[in-house]
Design a protein around this motif. Structure first.
Motif, PDB file in Angstrom:
ATOM      1  N   ILE A  58       7.396   3.482 -19.918  1.00 29.26           N
ATOM      2  CA  ILE A  58       7.612   2.210 -19.231  1.00 29.26           C
ATOM      3  C   ILE A  58       7.798   2.406 -17.725  1.00 29.26           C
ATOM      4  CG2 ILE A  58       9.143   0.207 -19.044  1.00 29.26           C
ATOM      5  CD1 ILE A  58       9.844   0.653 -22.028  1.00 29.26           C
ATOM      6  N   GLY A  59       8.719   3.285 -17.336  1.00 29.26           N
ATOM      7  CA  GLY A  59       9.076   3.447 -15.932  1.00 29.26           C
ATOM      8  C   GLY A  59       7.951   4.010 -15.074  1.00 29.26           C
ATOM      9  N   GLU A  60       7.924   3.607 -13.798  1.00 32.92           N
ATOM     10  CA  GLU A  60       6.906   4.011 -12.816  1.00 32.92           C
ATOM     11  C   GLU A  60       5.484   3.758 -13.320  1.00 32.92           C
ATOM     12  OE1 GLU A  60       7.320   7.188 -10.123  1.00 32.92           O
ATOM     13  OE2 GLU A  60       9.443   7.484 -10.524  1.00 32.92           O
ATOM     14  N   GLY A  61       5.338   2.618 -13.971  1.00 29.53           N
ATOM     15  CA  GLY A  61       4.028   2.212 -14.479  1.00 29.53           C
ATOM     16  C   GLY A  61       3.938   2.393 -15.975  1.00 29.53           C
ATOM     17  N   THR A  62       3.836   1.295 -16.720  1.00 31.77           N
ATOM     18  CA  THR A  62       3.751   1.369 -18.170  1.00 31.77           C
ATOM     19  C   THR A  62       2.475   2.084 -18.612  1.00 31.77           C
ATOM     20  OG1 THR A  62       2.565  -0.727 -18.352  1.00 31.77           O
ATOM     21  CG2 THR A  62       4.985  -0.833 -18.365  1.00 31.77           C
ATOM     22  N   SER A  63       2.439   2.460 -19.873  1.00 24.38           N
ATOM     23  CA  SER A  63       1.226   3.092 -20.405  1.00 24.38           C
ATOM     24  C   SER A  63       0.029   2.160 -20.275  1.00 24.38           C
ATOM     25  CB  SER A  63       1.438   3.480 -21.876  1.00 24.38           C
ATOM     26  OG  SER A  63       2.418   4.498 -21.983  1.00 24.38           O
ATOM     27  N   ALA A  84       0.829  -1.211   0.000  1.00 23.98           N
ATOM     28  CA  ALA A  84       0.000   0.000   0.000  1.00 23.98           C
ATOM     29  C   ALA A  84       0.858   1.254   0.000  1.00 23.98           C
ATOM     30  CB  ALA A  84      -0.926  -0.005   1.212  1.00 23.98           C
ATOM     31  N   GLN A  85       1.985   1.198   0.733  1.00 26.66           N
ATOM     32  CA  GLN A  85       2.868   2.362   0.788  1.00 26.66           C
ATOM     33  C   GLN A  85       3.458   2.672  -0.578  1.00 26.66           C
ATOM     34  OE1 GLN A  85       4.289   1.329   5.369  1.00 26.66           O
ATOM     35  NE2 GLN A  85       5.808   1.519   3.754  1.00 26.66           N
ATOM     36  N   PHE A  86       3.944   1.648  -1.284  1.00 22.87           N
ATOM     37  CA  PHE A  86       4.570   1.958  -2.567  1.00 22.87           C
ATOM     38  C   PHE A  86       3.533   2.364  -3.609  1.00 22.87           C
ATOM     39  CE2 PHE A  86       4.328  -2.690  -3.833  1.00 22.87           C
ATOM     40  CZ  PHE A  86       3.743  -2.526  -5.074  1.00 22.87           C
ATOM     41  N   LEU A  87       2.275   1.920  -3.462  1.00 22.67           N
ATOM     42  CA  LEU A  87       1.240   2.403  -4.375  1.00 22.67           C
ATOM     43  C   LEU A  87       1.040   3.905  -4.210  1.00 22.67           C
ATOM     44  CD1 LEU A  87      -1.504  -0.396  -4.240  1.00 22.67           C
ATOM     45  CD2 LEU A  87       0.146   0.065  -6.071  1.00 22.67           C
ATOM     46  N   ARG A  88       1.061   4.396  -2.958  1.00 21.05           N
ATOM     47  CA  ARG A  88       0.943   5.836  -2.715  1.00 21.05           C
ATOM     48  C   ARG A  88       2.149   6.568  -3.299  1.00 21.05           C
ATOM     49  NH1 ARG A  88      -1.178  10.066   0.613  1.00 21.05           N
ATOM     50  NH2 ARG A  88      -0.060  11.904  -0.146  1.00 21.05           N
ATOM     51  N   ILE A  89       3.344   6.013  -3.093  1.00 17.04           N
ATOM     52  CA  ILE A  89       4.554   6.626  -3.615  1.00 17.04           C
ATOM     53  C   ILE A  89       4.505   6.686  -5.145  1.00 17.04           C
ATOM     54  CG2 ILE A  89       7.051   6.310  -3.906  1.00 17.04           C
ATOM     55  CD1 ILE A  89       6.248   7.395  -1.159  1.00 17.04           C
ATOM     56  N   LEU A  90       4.016   5.623  -5.776  1.00 20.80           N
ATOM     57  CA  LEU A  90       3.951   5.598  -7.240  1.00 20.80           C
ATOM     58  C   LEU A  90       2.892   6.552  -7.771  1.00 20.80           C
ATOM     59  CD1 LEU A  90       4.429   1.821  -8.127  1.00 20.80           C
ATOM     60  CD2 LEU A  90       6.102   3.674  -8.227  1.00 20.80           C
ATOM     61  N   ASP A  91       1.783   6.708  -7.059  1.00 21.09           N
ATOM     62  CA  ASP A  91       0.775   7.683  -7.493  1.00 21.09           C
ATOM     63  C   ASP A  91       1.386   9.081  -7.560  1.00 21.09           C
ATOM     64  OD1 ASP A  91      -1.278   5.886  -7.810  1.00 21.09           O
ATOM     65  OD2 ASP A  91      -2.111   6.186  -5.801  1.00 21.09           O
ATOM     66  N   GLU A  92       2.115   9.459  -6.521  1.00 25.30           N
ATOM     67  CA  GLU A  92       2.775  10.767  -6.512  1.00 25.30           C
ATOM     68  C   GLU A  92       3.864  10.822  -7.586  1.00 25.30           C
ATOM     69  OE1 GLU A  92       4.280  11.344  -2.600  1.00 25.30           O
ATOM     70  OE2 GLU A  92       2.292  11.449  -1.659  1.00 25.30           O
ATOM     71  N   GLY A  93       4.629   9.734  -7.676  1.00 27.50           N
ATOM     72  CA  GLY A  93       5.732   9.708  -8.636  1.00 27.50           C
ATOM     73  C   GLY A  93       5.278   9.837 -10.076  1.00 27.50           C
ATOM     74  N   ARG A  94       4.065   9.385 -10.362  1.00 25.44           N
ATOM     75  CA  ARG A  94       3.567   9.508 -11.738  1.00 25.44           C
ATOM     76  C   ARG A  94       3.356  10.969 -12.132  1.00 25.44           C
ATOM     77  NH1 ARG A  94       0.201   4.271 -10.288  1.00 25.44           N
ATOM     78  NH2 ARG A  94       1.659   2.752 -11.177  1.00 25.44           N
ATOM     79  N   ILE A  95       2.994  11.786 -11.172  1.00 24.45           N
ATOM     80  CA  ILE A  95       2.893  13.222 -11.466  1.00 24.45           C
ATOM     81  C   ILE A  95       4.273  13.786 -11.781  1.00 24.45           C
ATOM     82  CG2 ILE A  95       2.117  15.456 -10.615  1.00 24.45           C
ATOM     83  CD1 ILE A  95       0.226  13.993  -8.716  1.00 24.45           C
TER      84      ILE A  95
END
Length: 385
Positions: free
Chosen positions: A365-370, A237-248
């Motif tokens: 690709i990085g921090e979540g593919t298209s 759950a923590q890394f999902l939050r981090i990735l949501d922010e990181g996508r911005i």
């Protein structure tokens, strides 16, 4: 933050980073890129500017700013070079942010000040050789023995993990089984130099050649039980939050690359002459560059919107995925078109658009593919998982 206008503070920051990128990064980064060398001097200057501490509180050596400030800095850096931009993005959103968001006070006091000053870099060990998009299929394991976590496994494609100033890696590992089945995944902080923690191969990459990317190997690596980051079993759950922010943040970086393609194409189209005229006088080139500017502008509005929702405490998962999808597409499309505007010179690494073309693909690709972004958007619209 107004969703379409910059505050005075944000505008001043954007201008300062734009000047830094133009005067300090642009003249020298091509040499680092071709040698595959990490630009320690540039990173140190970024640290002295406070860029690594932008979204962190002054209590821990940060600048007391916000995440949007980081995004503006990333956009301006990426207009010139993406290797430098991704070093900042990964150092902040993946290296330091997990400690800021979920770490104990002792962890924050021990690591954040140096990370905020840019004197140290942190990394986030999520991706594995057999698991990219399916991060829930983590095979790295950790168990407690005599008050220590014993970690075994391998991580792949980890940015900022092998530099001379890397101080830590936060790794996700299976630490047990959840009630009802399924792996319990936790996040554990591993300081650089810990016995059993080896920085493996340095990848030969298509792009981002002046950034650091390595494989990490954990073989009976032991760290104190107190190195757990956040709650046990909450690592996923923590890394999902981090990735949501990181996508911005990645969207902002993508916009920077897309805008850099426009900048270089406009300059070249004014100077390059063919058949008695500058090529910018031909409608085919004008339309191509107009489309490039439209893509960059639209993608910028998308990440501005996602960032504003995040800062307002509103749901932003869908908007972050949209911003990342739209911006990475814009970067890839603009890099391809800029190369075409430059013709044969666009295929030469002597010109920035050659680097832009090599750097753009990883943004899809990085921090979540298209594909992952489309999946997230569809699920948030209520379509079945």
């Amino acid at each position: 933050m107004n969703r379409h206008e910059l505050s005075t503070e944000h505008a001043d920051l954007r201008a300062a980073v734009e000047e830094f990128a133009r005067t300090e990064v642009a003249p020298v980064i091509g040499d680092f890129y071709e040698r595959g060398a990490f630009p320690y001097g540039i990173v140190a200057k970024m640290g002295r500017m406070g860029l690594f501490g932008l979204p962190f509180p002054e209590e821990y050596g940060g600048m007391g700013g916000d995440y949007f400030a980081l995004c503006l800095a990333l956009e301006e850096l990426a207009r010139v070079d993406s290797s430098v931009a991704i070093t900042l993005e990964a150092g902040v959103s993946l290296g330091a942010m997990p400690i800021h968001r979920f770490g104990s006070r002792e962890q924050k006091e021990a690591y954040l000040p140096a990370l905020c000053r840019g004197e140290a870099l942190g990394a986030f060990g999520l991706t594995e050789p057999d698991g990219g998009s399916d991060a829930g299929a983590t095979k790295t394991t950790a168990h407690v023995a005599e008050g220590q976590w014993v970690i075994n496994g391998t991580k792949a494609f980890i940015t900022n993990s092998g530099t001379d100033i890397t101080s830590l890696v936060t790794v996700t590992a299976v630490t047990g089984e959840r009630e009802g089945g399924g792996p319990e995944i936790s996040a554990i902080l591993v300081p650089a130099g810990t016995p059993g923690f080896t920085v493996g191969q340095h990848y030969s990459k298509v792009g981002w050649n002046a950034s650091d990317t390595n494989e990490l190997v954990f073989d009976g690596c032991r760290v104190p039980e107190a190195n757990l980051v956040g709650e046990r079993g909450r690592g996923y759950a923590q890394f999902l939050r981090i990735l949501d922010e990181g996508r911005i943040a990645i969207a902002a970086l993508s916009v920077g690359l897309a805008q850099g393609c426009v900048d270089e194409s406009v300059r070249y189209a004014r100077e390059r002459r063919a058949f008695g005229h500058s090529i910018g006088a031909y409608q085919a080139i004008q339309f191509k560059i107009a489309d490039m500017e439209s893509r960059a502008h639209t993608a910028r509005l998308a990440y501005y919107d996602a960032a504003s929702r995040m800062l307002a405490g509103e749901p932003f998962k869908r908007q972050a995925a949209i911003a990342k999808l739209v911006a990475s597409n814009a970067a890839m499309d603009n890099a391809r078109e800029a190369t075409q505007v430059f013709g044969g010179y666009g295929f030469m690494n002597d010109f920035p658009v050659g680097r832009f073309y090599r750097d753009a693909k990883i943004l899809e690709i990085g921090e979540g593919t298209s594909e992952v972004q489309r999946m997230l958007i569809a699920r948030d619209l209520g379509l079945p998982a």
